[in-house]
Enzyme design. Structure first.
Site, short mmCIF file in Angstrom:
data_model
loop_
_atom_site.label_atom_id
_atom_site.label_comp_id
_atom_site.label_asym_id
_atom_site.label_seq_id
_atom_site.Cartn_x
_atom_site.Cartn_y
_atom_site.Cartn_z
N GLY A 595 0.83 -1.20 0.00
CA GLY A 595 0.00 0.00 0.00
C GLY A 595 0.86 1.24 0.00
O GLY A 595 1.83 1.33 -0.75
N VAL A 597 2.33 4.92 2.51
CA VAL A 597 2.51 5.59 3.79
C VAL A 597 2.35 7.09 3.57
O VAL A 597 2.94 7.66 2.65
CB VAL A 597 3.90 5.29 4.40
CG1 VAL A 597 4.06 6.02 5.72
CG2 VAL A 597 4.08 3.79 4.59
N LYS A 612 0.14 4.14 7.61
CA LYS A 612 0.41 3.06 6.66
C LYS A 612 -0.92 2.48 6.23
O LYS A 612 -1.59 1.76 6.99
CB LYS A 612 1.29 2.00 7.33
CG LYS A 612 1.68 0.85 6.40
CD LYS A 612 2.62 -0.10 7.13
CE LYS A 612 3.06 -1.24 6.22
NZ LYS A 612 4.02 -2.15 6.90
N ASP A 718 12.37 -9.32 7.29
CA ASP A 718 12.64 -8.44 6.15
C ASP A 718 13.40 -7.20 6.63
O ASP A 718 13.01 -6.07 6.37
CB ASP A 718 11.32 -8.02 5.48
CG ASP A 718 11.56 -7.53 4.05
OD1 ASP A 718 10.68 -6.82 3.52
OD2 ASP A 718 12.60 -7.85 3.45
#
Length: 771
Positions: A595, A597, A612, A718
């Site tokens: 998506g 921010v 977010k 990540d």
């Protein structure tokens, strides 16, 4: 007149009773609201309206009306449960799942004698199992999973809840043995005690519950032999005892015991013996997991009869599949969509192309020799092909170019030879290609491969015998993250067109015959190997030494936080809409696959927030929202991004809206400082050595907390520069927990799923080992 007065006086007690009853239910609801620190979801809860019209409240049709249902799931409510809920004595259903309640479950709920359904899943309740609930003898569904409830599972659970049909205690902190009294629950059809810390053996008496359809004790510390009595659960559809320490063998006539089974999970135990061929008669079987055990012998060729099978897991066993037995079994599984084998020997059969329904073929880390057969090109549904770490030799068949759905191709660490076929350029869906370390692959790199604009993860052709110049088409790989060509005989100039790889994050070109200087556009790429590699390595050694010294000092001031202290405020959707100027591009801070921010300034407040917003067009992004919520509600540390709240609502267009609200980091992310947009670095966009060391220490502190002190443990999965945010004082915060893993206490080595594919979870170059 006298009669009227007498009639009024006679009716007065009844009227007063009705008024008292109504006042009691309303008072209990208001007491519940008073313990919730987020009132916006309960805006309708006020005395100006009948409490039966309040959100989530359902009343009976009788007079006086009584509250019979309270359903407030997924409202992001934060707080503790008021004991006053025990005054709702006509309550039949209580559903407060998917909220942020904490503290103990009040004993007063035991007064709810009419309660039939209790859903407190996905909160942060702690303490011990609420034994007082045993008074709720009509309860038929109890959901307490994904909380922090601990202690032993009481014997009263099987002695008092005689009507119980569904019970889920999954993912809590229960210890001790499983009570044998559960055998008294003659109506029980669903039992899930997985992901706890239960010990001891499985009580044999559980085999007497003939109504059982779902049975899961996975991810515990159970030991001993599998009781033969469990094979009497003939109505079972799911049987999951994986990730324990059970041993013994599988019953030979298992097909007669579980005729309706569609999920059989025995993986990650110590089972021995052979796999009985009778499993082949379980015609409804969809999922079969036997991996990480000590089975021996051959894989039964008759498993090919399982026409409904979609997933088979036999990894890390002592099973063998050789020319006479194994490949007969493999080629018979034409309808199995995923195959993964260990200790396979022999050669890949020429008729493997008959497995037309196959979507994933993983024959890696084995004893395979011979060549890749031409018929492999018939597997037109294949999306993943893993043939690495074998002894395969010969040419890569051009027919692989027919695999139009293929998106991942791994064939590294082999003995493949000859040129790379240009037909690989037909694989338009390919986003990962690894043919490295075959040594005898030769010729030039086909232009057709370099034109594959869909390659977005990495292209690794290193340590072969490739030669010739690097064609300019490499710039067509606009979305490529890693390009690794080390250890070949490539020559000519390094094409300037590589600069068109907009997100290139790792470039290795060392040990080739390239001429001239490195293009200026490449000097900021992190993985670029140059003549200065040795000097850089020495510098790294010095920095590590300094870092370790500073780490020892920083450990003295390590701060631990308790998740029980988290209390989050509520910010409604419309406030976020106004604060971001309707999510305008002028407030956009960054965009990714999940998506975007946005910068947000709330009305009448001085502070700035970061919002977010999740892209809910695909289910995996919604799952990312759930995972990040689950992670962020459990963790708190000075070096982790601070969450303000979440928002799960409906936007102004009536579409589902999910967002997380964080503290705003005015200095952006680490990636922007390591690789500034400006071609000429200045003091305003570069980091000093001291700042880099401080940032590194902050990151290590955060990871140390997640891996050691956080309960339960969290693996980020990540960790990369773009997920490291910088505060106004340039201190670092680790963010983006959308694909993190939450591990149970004391069982971190057992919680990971058995069915992970070879596809990498996380960003290439930053994925943790074993992720």
């Amino acid at each position: 007149m006298a009669m009227g007065v007498m009639s009024f006086l006679w009716s007065l007690p009844a009227v007063l009773m009705i008024v008292m009853v109504i006042a009691s239910d309303e008072a209990a609801l208001l007491a519940f609201k008073a313990q919730v620190s987020d009132g916006s979801s309960l805006a309708s809860w006020n005395s100006s309206a009948d409490f039966c019209s309040w959100e989530g409240v359902t009343c009976s049709h009788r007079r006086p009306a009584r509250v019979v249902e309270l359903s407030l799931d997924s409202r992001a409510l934060v707080g503790v449960l008021s004991p006053a809920l025990g005054n709702l004595t006509f309550l039949r259903m209580l559903n407060l799942s998917f909220n942020w309640f904490h503290g103990e479950i009040p004993a007063s709920l035991g007064r709810l004698r009419r309660l039939q359904r209790l859903d407190l899943n996905d909160n942060s309740f702690s303490g011990k199992f609420p034994v007082n609930l045993s008074s709720c003898i009509r309860l038929n569904k109890m959901g307490l999973h994904n909380n922090k409830i601990g202690g032993h599972i009481p014997a009263e659970l099987g002695e008092k809840f005689i009507s119980l049909a569904v019970i889920s205690l999954r993912n809590n902190s229960f210890t001790g043995p499983i009570p044998g009294s559960l055998a008294n629950l003659s109506y029980l059809r669903y039992l899930d005690f997985s992901a706890n810390q239960l010990v001891g053996s499985i009580p044999p008496v559980l085999g007497s519950i003939q109504t059982m359809r779902f049975f899961s004790l996975s991810q515990n510390n159970l030991s001993g032999m599998l009781p033969p009595s469990l094979y009497n659960l003939s109505s079972l559809e799911i049987f999951d005892i994986s990730h324990n320490m059970l041993y013994g063998s599988i019953l030979d006539d298992i097909d007669n015991k579980f005729p309706n089974i569609n999920g059989l999970y025995l993986g990650n135990n110590y089972f021995t013996g052979t796999i009985p061929s009778s499993i082949s008669n379980l015609t409804n079987l969809i999922q079969l997991s036997l991996g990480f055990n000590r089975f021996s012998g051959y894989v039964p060729p008759t498993l090919g009869k399982l026409q409904a099978l979609q997933h088979l897991h036999l990894s890390d066993t002592k099973l063998e599949a050789n020319d006479n037995k194994g490949w007969e079994f493999i080629t018979s599984l034409a309808n199995c969509s995923q195959l993964g084998f260990f200790r396979v020997s022999g050669v890949i059969p020429a008729d493997i192309g008959n497995l037309v329904g196959l979507t994933r073929l993983a024959i890696a880390n084995n004893y395979i020799s011979g060549v890749i057969p031409e018929s492999i090109g018939k597997l037109e549904n294949l999306v993943e092909l893993a043939l690495y770490n074998n002894s395969l030799s010969g040419l890569i068949p051009p027919s692989i170019g027919n695999l139009s759905q293929l998106n991942r191709l791994y064939a590294y660490y082999g003995n493949l030879e000859g040129p790379i076929p240009a037909s690989l350029g037909e694989l338009k869906n390919l986003f990962l290609l690894d043919l490295s370390t075959n040594y005898r692959l030769n010729g030039s790199i086909p232009r057709e491969i370099l034109k594959l604009s869909g390659l977005s993860w990495y292209l690794d052709l290193s340590y072969n015998s490739l030669s010739g110049p690097l064609a300019n088409e490499v710039g067509s790989l606009a979305n490529l993250n890693q390009l690794i060509l080390s250890g070949n005989q490539l020559s000519g100039k390094i094409p300037d067109s590589i600069q068109n790889c907009r997100v290139l994050d790792w470039l290795l070109l060392d040990n080739n015959l390239f001429e001239g200087s490195i293009p200026r556009s490449l000097t900021n790429i992190k993985g670029l190997a140059t003549v200065g590699t040795i000097l850089l390595s020495l510098l790294v050694i010095v920095l590590v030494w300094i870092l370790r010294r500073k780490l020892r000092q920083s450990k003295k001031t390590l701060v631990k936080y308790s998740v029980a202290e988290n209390h989050y405020e509520r910010i409604p959707y419309h406030a976020l809409l106004r604060g971001t100027n309707e999510f305008s591009d002028t407030n956009l801070l960054g965009r990714g696959s999940y998506g975007a921010v946005y910068k947000c300034v709330l009305e009448n407040e001085d502070r700035t927030l970061a919002i977010k917003v999740f892209n809910l067009g695909q289910s995996r992004y919604s799952k990312s929202f759930e995972v990040e919520c689950e992670a962020m509600r459990r963790i708190r540390h000075r070096c982790l991004i601070k969450i303000i709240t979440s928002c799960s609502s409906v936007d102004h267009q009536g579409e589902e809206f999910k967002a997380l609200v964080f503290e705003f980091m005015p200095n952006g992310n680490l990636d922007g400082w390591l690789h500034p947009k400006s071609q000429e670095p200045t003091t305003n966009d570069t980091l000093s050595l001291a700042q880099r060391l401080d940032i590194a220490i902050n990151i290590v502190d955060a990871v140390e907390y997640l891996h050691i002190y956080c309960q339960p443990l969290v693996i980020h999965c990540d960790l990369k520069p773009s997920n490291i945010l910088l505060a106004d004082d340039m201190s670092a915060r680790v963010g983006d927990f959308g694909i993190s893993r939450i591990l149970q206490e004391n069982t971190s080595e057992r919680v990971q799923t058995s069915y992970s594919t070879i596809g990498i979870k996380g960003s290439i170059g930053y994925v943790a080992p074993g992720n």
